[in-house]
Design an enzyme around this catalytic site. Structure first.
Site, PDB file in Angstrom:
ATOM      1  N   GLY A   1      11.204  -5.700 -36.491  1.00  0.00           N
ATOM      2  CA  GLY A   1      10.484  -5.043 -35.405  1.00  0.00           C
ATOM      3  C   GLY A   1      10.491  -3.521 -35.524  1.00  0.00           C
ATOM      4  O   GLY A   1       9.518  -2.859 -35.146  1.00  0.00           O
TER       5      GLY A   1
ATOM      6  N   GLU B   1       8.769 -11.238 -34.937  1.00  0.00           N
ATOM      7  CA  GLU B   1      10.030 -11.900 -34.548  1.00  0.00           C
ATOM      8  C   GLU B   1      10.765 -12.216 -35.853  1.00  0.00           C
ATOM      9  O   GLU B   1      10.218 -12.898 -36.712  1.00  0.00           O
ATOM     10  CB  GLU B   1       9.739 -13.166 -33.731  1.00  0.00           C
ATOM     11  CG  GLU B   1      10.933 -14.037 -33.435  1.00  0.00           C
ATOM     12  CD  GLU B   1      12.120 -13.329 -32.775  1.00  0.00           C
ATOM     13  OE1 GLU B   1      11.948 -12.680 -31.733  1.00  0.00           O
ATOM     14  OE2 GLU B   1      13.240 -13.416 -33.335  1.00  0.00           O
TER      15      GLU B   1
ATOM     16  N   HIS C   1       9.582  -7.190 -30.815  1.00  0.00           N
ATOM     17  CA  HIS C   1      10.730  -8.115 -30.751  1.00  0.00           C
ATOM     18  C   HIS C   1      10.297  -9.213 -29.768  1.00  0.00           C
ATOM     19  O   HIS C   1      10.643  -9.172 -28.590  1.00  0.00           O
ATOM     20  CB  HIS C   1      11.978  -7.401 -30.251  1.00  0.00           C
ATOM     21  CG  HIS C   1      12.440  -6.280 -31.142  1.00  0.00           C
ATOM     22  ND1 HIS C   1      11.791  -5.075 -31.220  1.00  0.00           N
ATOM     23  CD2 HIS C   1      13.499  -6.202 -31.983  1.00  0.00           C
ATOM     24  CE1 HIS C   1      12.432  -4.299 -32.086  1.00  0.00           C
ATOM     25  NE2 HIS C   1      13.466  -4.960 -32.560  1.00  0.00           N
TER      26      HIS C   1
ATOM     27  N   ASP D   1      11.259  -4.251 -27.422  1.00  0.00           N
ATOM     28  CA  ASP D   1      12.220  -4.955 -26.565  1.00  0.00           C
ATOM     29  C   ASP D   1      13.349  -5.549 -27.420  1.00  0.00           C
ATOM     30  O   ASP D   1      13.488  -6.772 -27.522  1.00  0.00           O
ATOM     31  CB  ASP D   1      11.437  -6.055 -25.810  1.00  0.00           C
ATOM     32  CG  ASP D   1      12.289  -6.805 -24.804  1.00  0.00           C
ATOM     33  OD1 ASP D   1      13.367  -6.317 -24.436  1.00  0.00           O
ATOM     34  OD2 ASP D   1      11.848  -7.894 -24.385  1.00  0.00           O
TER      35      ASP D   1
HETATM   36  N1  SAM Z   1      10.081  -9.571 -25.691  1.00  0.00           N
HETATM   37  C1  SAM Z   1      10.587 -10.891 -25.341  1.00  0.00           C
HETATM   38  C2  SAM Z   1      10.141 -11.234 -23.921  1.00  0.00           C
HETATM   39  O1  SAM Z   1      10.110 -10.324 -23.068  1.00  0.00           O
HETATM   40  O2  SAM Z   1       9.810 -12.395 -23.662  1.00  0.00           O
HETATM   41  C3  SAM Z   1      12.082 -10.964 -25.439  1.00  0.00           C
HETATM   42  C4  SAM Z   1      12.652 -10.474 -26.711  1.00  0.00           C
HETATM   43  S1  SAM Z   1      14.376 -10.597 -26.885  1.00  0.00           S
HETATM   44  C5  SAM Z   1      14.998  -9.404 -25.789  1.00  0.00           C
HETATM   45  C6  SAM Z   1      14.617  -9.844 -28.453  1.00  0.00           C
HETATM   46  C7  SAM Z   1      14.115 -10.663 -29.638  1.00  0.00           C
HETATM   47  O3  SAM Z   1      14.185  -9.838 -30.806  1.00  0.00           O
HETATM   48  C8  SAM Z   1      14.923 -11.900 -29.968  1.00  0.00           C
HETATM   49  O4  SAM Z   1      14.068 -13.020 -29.990  1.00  0.00           O
HETATM   50  C9  SAM Z   1      15.495 -11.647 -31.376  1.00  0.00           C
HETATM   51  O5  SAM Z   1      15.525 -12.799 -32.183  1.00  0.00           O
HETATM   52  C10 SAM Z   1      14.503 -10.647 -31.917  1.00  0.00           C
HETATM   53  N2  SAM Z   1      15.024  -9.724 -32.951  1.00  0.00           N
HETATM   54  C11 SAM Z   1      16.280  -9.280 -33.150  1.00  0.00           C
HETATM   55  N3  SAM Z   1      16.308  -8.349 -34.122  1.00  0.00           N
HETATM   56  C12 SAM Z   1      15.020  -8.211 -34.555  1.00  0.00           C
HETATM   57  C13 SAM Z   1      14.393  -7.376 -35.517  1.00  0.00           C
HETATM   58  N4  SAM Z   1      15.090  -6.500 -36.248  1.00  0.00           N
HETATM   59  N5  SAM Z   1      13.059  -7.475 -35.660  1.00  0.00           N
HETATM   60  C14 SAM Z   1      12.327  -8.349 -34.923  1.00  0.00           C
HETATM   61  N6  SAM Z   1      12.872  -9.165 -33.995  1.00  0.00           N
HETATM   62  C15 SAM Z   1      14.198  -9.092 -33.806  1.00  0.00           C
END
Ligand code: SAM
Length: 283
Positions: free
Chosen positions: A145, A119, A41, A165
Site C-alpha cells: 500500500g 491489499e 490498505h 488506512d
Molecule cells: N480500509 C479497510 C476498511 O476500512 O474497510 C480496512 C483496512 S485494515 C485497517 C488494514 C489492511 O491493510 C489489512 O487488511 C491488512 O492486511 C492490510 N495491509 C497491511 N500491510 C499492508 C501493506 N503494506 N500494503 C497493503 N495492505 C496492507
C-alpha cells in the site's frame, strides 16, 4: 502482517471513518465527470459479523449496532444518509454483515468512476479479488500500500480520493503516513487524501499533527472522536483529510458530536474538528 480487519469490522472507528468517507464520495459525485477511488490498505471489503473473528471481540456491538439502534434527529439522519444507504443496500441493518471501505465506495461510485484497491495479505487479497471479480470498474492488486500511494498519484482523471488506512502494527507508521502523504501530494496536489489513525496517547497524536503542520501542505482537516481515556488502548479514532470537500468540516462537527453521544454508555465522548492548516474555503 498479523492484523486482520475481520476482528474489528464495524467497530466505532469504522463507523466514523466510513460515514465520513461516504460524505466525501457524495461530494465528488456532485459533478458528472469521472473520478477515482484509491484504497491502499483495502481489507476484504465485506465482513461476516457472525463469524468467529468478529464474535471473539464483539466490537461491532459497540460500533455499528449501537449506531443503528440510536435515535437520530432529521438533520443528523441526513448527514449519515450516504453511509446508512450503503448499510441498507448490503443488508447490514437486518443481517450480521458489514461493508468495508472498498464495498462502500463500490456501492456509491457510478459506471464512469474507477476503483483501485491494494491489499498485501495473501488470503485477504484473494477474498477481495473474488468479491469484486465481476465489477469492471474495480482493479484489485496485491501490492504494498505504501508503494501504491506513490504509484497511483495522480490518477488519469485527476479527481478523486485516496484512503490510506494502514494497520498501525509498526512503530513508525505515523511517520510513514506523513512521508507518504508528502510524496503523493507533490504529484497530485488537488487530490483528496484521507488518512486514518488511532488515538491512543495524546503525545503520539500531537506529534503526528505537528509533523503534518511542518509539511506546508495547505488544506488539512483533522477530525477526531475520543470515547475513552488516553493511555488505555484504543481511546479514539482520527481521520485527516487533505483538500476536504467544501462543507465537510461543518458536516463532520454534527456527525462526530452525534457519535460521541451514541457510541458510549455513560458520559459523552469528545469530538474534535479543526484545521491543521488552511481554512474552510471551496477547493
Ligand atoms: N480500509 C479497510 C476498511 O476500512 O474497510 C480496512 C483496512 S485494515 C485497517 C488494514 C489492511 O491493510 C489489512 O487488511 C491488512 O492486511 C492490510 N495491509 C497491511 N500491510 C499492508 C501493506 N503494506 N500494503 C497493503 N495492505 C496492507
Amino acid at each position: 502482517m498479523n492484523y486482520r480487519h475481520a476482528y474489528h469490522a464495524g467497530n466505532f472507528a469504522d463507523v466514523m471513518k466510513h460515514a465520513l468517507l461516504a460524505r466525501i464520495l457524495l461530494h465528488l459525485k456532485a459533478k458528472d465527470t469521472a473520478f477515482r477511488y484509491h484504497d491502499t490498505h483495502a481489507g476484504i471489503g465485506y465482513y461476516d459479523l457472525a463469524g468467529h473473528e468478529a464474535q471473539r471481540t464483539g466490537e461491532a456491538n459497540f460500533g455499528v449496532r449501537r449506531f443503528l439502534d440510536a435515535e437520530q434527529s432529521p438533520g443528523i439522519e441526513l448527514l449519515f444518509k450516504p453511509y446508512v444507504d450503503v448499510l441498507r443496500a448490503v443488508g447490514a441493518h437486518v443481517h450480521p454483515v458489514y461493508p468495508g471501505s472498498p464495498m462502500i465506495a463500490a456501492q456509491m461510485l457510478r459506471p464512469q468512476d474507477r476503483l483501485m484497491l491494494a491489499e498485501l495479505h495473501e488470503e485477504d487479497h484473494c477474498a477481495l479479488q473474488s468479491r469484486f471479480r465481476r465489477d469492471e470498474r474495480v482493479k484489485v492488486v496485491a501490492m504494498d500500500g505504501w508503494q501504491a500511494v506513490r504509484a497511483w498519484s495522480p490518477p488519469l482523471e485527476r479527481r478523486g480520493v485516496m484512503l490510506i488506512d494502514p494497520p498501525f502494527e509498526q512503530k513508525d507508521e505515523f511517520q510513514r503516513l506523513t512521508k507518504a502523504l508528502v510524496e503523493a501530494h507533490r504529484r497530485w496536489a488537488t487530490g483528496i487524501f484521507a488518512l486514518w489513525y488511532p488515538v491512543k496517547t495524546r503525545r503520539e497524536v500531537e506529534d503526528f499533527v505537528a509533523g503534518l503542520q511542518d509539511t506546508g501542505i495547505p488544506k488539512i482537516l483533522r477530525m477526531e472522536l475520543r470515547l475513552g481515556p488516553f493511555g488505555q488502548g484504543l481511546a479514539g479514532s482520527g481521520l485527516i483529510v487533505v483538500n476536504p470537500p467544501w462543507k465537510l468540516a461543518d458536516e463532520a462537527r454534527g456527525m462526530l458530536r452525534h457519535l460521541a453521544k451514541v457510541l458510549v454508555d455513560g458520559r459523552p465522548g469528545h469530538a474534535l474538528v479543526e484545521w491543521v492548516s488552511g481554512e474552510n474555503e471551496p477547493i
